[in-house]
Design a protein around this motif. Structure first.
Motif, PDB file in Angstrom:
ATOM      1  N   PRO A   7       0.753  -1.239   0.049  1.00 10.46           N
ATOM      2  CA  PRO A   7       0.002  -0.182   0.012  1.00 10.46           C
ATOM      3  C   PRO A   7       0.857   1.353   0.076  1.00 10.46           C
ATOM      4  O   PRO A   7       1.854   1.211   0.812  1.00 10.46           O
ATOM      5  N   ARG A   8       0.341   2.302  -0.747  1.00 11.84           N
ATOM      6  CA  ARG A   8       0.958   3.654  -0.761  1.00 11.84           C
ATOM      7  C   ARG A   8       0.256   4.652  -0.095  1.00 11.84           C
ATOM      8  O   ARG A   8      -0.947   4.736  -0.470  1.00 11.84           O
ATOM      9  N   PHE A   9       0.698   5.473   0.449  1.00  9.23           N
ATOM     10  CA  PHE A   9      -0.105   6.590   1.200  1.00  9.23           C
ATOM     11  C   PHE A   9      -0.527   7.514   0.259  1.00  9.23           C
ATOM     12  O   PHE A   9       0.276   7.832  -0.806  1.00  9.23           O
ATOM     13  N   ILE A  10      -1.609   7.841   0.381  1.00  6.18           N
ATOM     14  CA  ILE A  10      -2.316   8.843  -0.593  1.00  6.18           C
ATOM     15  C   ILE A  10      -2.373  10.277   0.193  1.00  6.18           C
ATOM     16  O   ILE A  10      -1.981  11.461  -0.207  1.00  6.18           O
ATOM     17  N   ILE A  11      -3.268  10.223   1.220  1.00  7.50           N
ATOM     18  CA  ILE A  11      -3.845  11.530   1.655  1.00  7.50           C
ATOM     19  C   ILE A  11      -4.222  11.079   3.004  1.00  7.50           C
ATOM     20  O   ILE A  11      -4.531   9.907   3.535  1.00  7.50           O
ATOM     21  N   GLN A  12      -4.092  12.023   4.132  1.00  5.75           N
ATOM     22  CA  GLN A  12      -4.482  11.732   5.487  1.00  5.75           C
ATOM     23  C   GLN A  12      -4.895  13.169   5.911  1.00  5.75           C
ATOM     24  O   GLN A  12      -4.877  14.419   5.433  1.00  5.75           O
ATOM     25  N   GLY A  13      -6.155  12.953   6.755  1.00  3.49           N
ATOM     26  CA  GLY A  13      -6.736  14.107   7.524  1.00  3.49           C
ATOM     27  C   GLY A  13      -7.610  13.960   8.682  1.00  3.49           C
ATOM     28  O   GLY A  13      -7.680  12.949   9.092  1.00  3.49           O
ATOM     29  N   TYR A  14      -8.195  15.170   9.549  1.00  5.15           N
ATOM     30  CA  TYR A  14      -8.659  14.858  10.743  1.00  5.15           C
ATOM     31  C   TYR A  14      -9.979  15.346  10.291  1.00  5.15           C
ATOM     32  O   TYR A  14     -11.108  14.939  11.053  1.00  5.15           O
ATOM     33  N   PHE A  26       4.021  -8.163   4.211  1.00  3.78           N
ATOM     34  CA  PHE A  26       4.608  -6.737   3.981  1.00  3.78           C
ATOM     35  C   PHE A  26       5.118  -6.325   5.307  1.00  3.78           C
ATOM     36  O   PHE A  26       4.964  -6.614   6.186  1.00  3.78           O
ATOM     37  N   CYS A  27       6.075  -5.316   4.865  1.00  2.39           N
ATOM     38  CA  CYS A  27       6.833  -4.565   5.976  1.00  2.39           C
ATOM     39  C   CYS A  27       6.562  -3.214   5.799  1.00  2.39           C
ATOM     40  O   CYS A  27       6.364  -2.691   4.656  1.00  2.39           O
ATOM     41  N   ALA A  28       6.448  -2.421   6.916  1.00  2.00           N
ATOM     42  CA  ALA A  28       6.239  -1.012   6.899  1.00  2.00           C
ATOM     43  C   ALA A  28       6.956  -0.327   7.832  1.00  2.00           C
ATOM     44  O   ALA A  28       7.293  -0.802   9.062  1.00  2.00           O
ATOM     45  N   SER A  29       7.549   0.978   7.571  1.00  2.00           N
ATOM     46  CA  SER A  29       8.151   1.567   8.398  1.00  2.00           C
ATOM     47  C   SER A  29       7.384   3.027   8.519  1.00  2.00           C
ATOM     48  O   SER A  29       6.658   3.393   7.513  1.00  2.00           O
ATOM     49  N   SER A  30       7.612   3.736   9.714  1.00  2.00           N
ATOM     50  CA  SER A  30       6.936   4.991   9.786  1.00  2.00           C
ATOM     51  C   SER A  30       7.809   6.118  10.477  1.00  2.00           C
ATOM     52  O   SER A  30       8.489   5.787  11.206  1.00  2.00           O
ATOM     53  N   HIS A  31       6.861   7.230  10.169  1.00  2.00           N
ATOM     54  CA  HIS A  31       7.404   8.406  10.986  1.00  2.00           C
ATOM     55  C   HIS A  31       6.125   9.197  11.499  1.00  2.00           C
ATOM     56  O   HIS A  31       5.254   9.016  10.737  1.00  2.00           O
ATOM     57  N   ARG A  32       6.196  10.238  12.338  1.00  7.72           N
ATOM     58  CA  ARG A  32       5.125  10.909  12.672  1.00  7.72           C
ATOM     59  C   ARG A  32       5.262  12.364  12.129  1.00  7.72           C
ATOM     60  O   ARG A  32       6.229  12.857  11.841  1.00  7.72           O
ATOM     61  N   ASP A  33       4.275  12.896  11.294  1.00  5.90           N
ATOM     62  CA  ASP A  33       4.354  14.116  10.480  1.00  5.90           C
ATOM     63  C   ASP A  33       4.461  15.110  12.122  1.00  5.90           C
ATOM     64  O   ASP A  33       3.998  15.296  12.915  1.00  5.90           O
ATOM     65  N   PRO A  34       5.532  15.779  11.497  1.00  2.74           N
ATOM     66  CA  PRO A  34       5.968  16.965  12.617  1.00  2.74           C
ATOM     67  C   PRO A  34       4.820  18.027  13.053  1.00  2.74           C
ATOM     68  O   PRO A  34       5.004  18.347  14.028  1.00  2.74           O
ATOM     69  N   GLY A  35       4.191  17.969  12.026  1.00  7.96           N
ATOM     70  CA  GLY A  35       3.154  19.197  12.527  1.00  7.96           C
ATOM     71  C   GLY A  35       1.827  18.525  12.986  1.00  7.96           C
ATOM     72  O   GLY A  35       1.365  19.167  13.754  1.00  7.96           O
ATOM     73  N   THR A  36       1.267  17.610  12.680  1.00  9.12           N
ATOM     74  CA  THR A  36       0.031  16.928  13.220  1.00  9.12           C
ATOM     75  C   THR A  36       0.206  15.891  13.927  1.00  9.12           C
ATOM     76  O   THR A  36      -0.516  15.499  14.853  1.00  9.12           O
ATOM     77  N   GLY A  37       1.438  15.140  14.233  1.00  5.61           N
ATOM     78  CA  GLY A  37       1.792  14.136  15.053  1.00  5.61           C
ATOM     79  C   GLY A  37       1.150  12.861  14.459  1.00  5.61           C
ATOM     80  O   GLY A  37       1.294  11.720  15.206  1.00  5.61           O
ATOM     81  N   ILE A  38       0.738  12.695  13.451  1.00  5.66           N
ATOM     82  CA  ILE A  38       0.008  11.671  12.741  1.00  5.66           C
ATOM     83  C   ILE A  38       0.907  10.842  12.231  1.00  5.66           C
ATOM     84  O   ILE A  38       1.908  11.208  11.472  1.00  5.66           O
ATOM     85  N   GLU A  39       0.882   9.406  12.608  1.00  6.17           N
ATOM     86  CA  GLU A  39       1.803   8.507  11.938  1.00  6.17           C
ATOM     87  C   GLU A  39       1.469   8.076  10.468  1.00  6.17           C
ATOM     88  O   GLU A  39       0.385   8.202   9.996  1.00  6.17           O
ATOM     89  N   LYS A  40       2.534   8.019   9.731  1.00  3.78           N
ATOM     90  CA  LYS A  40       2.455   7.906   8.097  1.00  3.78           C
ATOM     91  C   LYS A  40       3.377   6.488   7.834  1.00  3.78           C
ATOM     92  O   LYS A  40       4.712   6.589   8.363  1.00  3.78           O
ATOM     93  N   LEU A  41       2.717   5.657   7.434  1.00  5.97           N
ATOM     94  CA  LEU A  41       3.227   4.367   7.075  1.00  5.97           C
ATOM     95  C   LEU A  41       3.832   4.287   5.633  1.00  5.97           C
ATOM     96  O   LEU A  41       3.313   4.645   4.785  1.00  5.97           O
TER      97      LEU A  41
END
Lengths: 112, 117
Positions: A44-51, B91-106
């Motif tokens: 899977p590839r990230f597209i978009i994210q929101g609150y 599947f393997c995934a790594s992540s970081h958290r968006d510095p602005g929102t704190g939301i994790e992105k895989l």
């Protein structure tokens, strides 16, 4: 964990705008919404994210109404290469991705 | 920036054999996840590393599966002995958290297709 419901499949044509709606009636205050795209033989590839409200990036827009019980991924002017499975995921901002549930996704088919 | 890489892309083994899958996360990502999709089923969480520590391994099917992440860099997932029902895409995934929102992105790798015959 908020469960998501999205259409199993959708068809559209090149050049059209495609909107995929995801229902997440039990979304919690700390939950955010993420959409991923998956092509065959790829992860899977990230597209978009929101609150909340609207988020736009270079590939898509994400519309989230005030009650946040649903969200709509909008793909402008799709092409054949947009044929893929699209996943709507809901996750807690303060938890790890181990709590995210992948549903069946929406299989989008784009025709010439 | 290199993405998440997984090796091998495909593996065909016989029941009872051992297979080791490898994942190289994006450099600097402390979080590393393993997921699996069995034929016809949804992608399911297996386990989560934070650096070299197992944070959550609640999704591991049984004790035939062993994951390691020595030094907090790459990770391996060993299946020993493999059974027919272990076939699927890992599947393997790594992540970081968006510095602005704190939301994790895989960020996912392309997966390893495991076939146990």
């Amino acid at each position: 964990l908020a469960k998501t419901t999205q259409p199993i499949s959708m068809d559209s044509y090149e050049g059209q705008e495609v909107n995929i709606t995801c229902s997440h009636n039990n979304i919690a205050t700390n939950d955010y919404i993420t959409w991923y795209q998956q092509f065959p033989s790829q992860g899977p590839r990230f597209i978009i994210q929101g609150y909340k409200t609207k988020v736009t990036n270079e590939v898509a827009s994400l519309f989230i109404p005030a009650d946040r019980k649903s969200s709509t991924l909008s793909l402008p002017r799709v092409s054949l290469s947009d044929t893929a499975v699209y996943y709507c995921l809901v996750g807690d901002i303060y938890s790890s991705a181990s709590k995210i549930i992948f549903g069946s996704g929406t299989r989008l088919s784009i025709r010439p | 920036e290199a993405g998440v890489t997984q090796f091998p892309s495909h593996s065909v083994i016989e029941k009872g054999q051992t297979v080791t899958l490898r994942c190289d996360p994006i450099s600097g990502h402390d979080n590393l996840y393993w997921y699996r999709r069995v034929m016809g089923k949804e992608i399911k969480f297996l386990l989560h590393f934070v650096k070299e520590s197992k944070q959550d391994e609640s999704g591991m099917p049984n004790n035939r599966f062993l994951a390691e992440r020595t030094g907090g860099t790459y990770s391996t997932l060993k299946v020993q002995p493999a059974e027919l029902e272990d076939s699927g895409v890992y599947f393997c995934a790594s992540s970081h958290r968006d510095p602005g929102t704190g939301i994790e992105k895989l960020f996912f790798g392309s997966g390893t297709q495991l076939s146990v015959l």
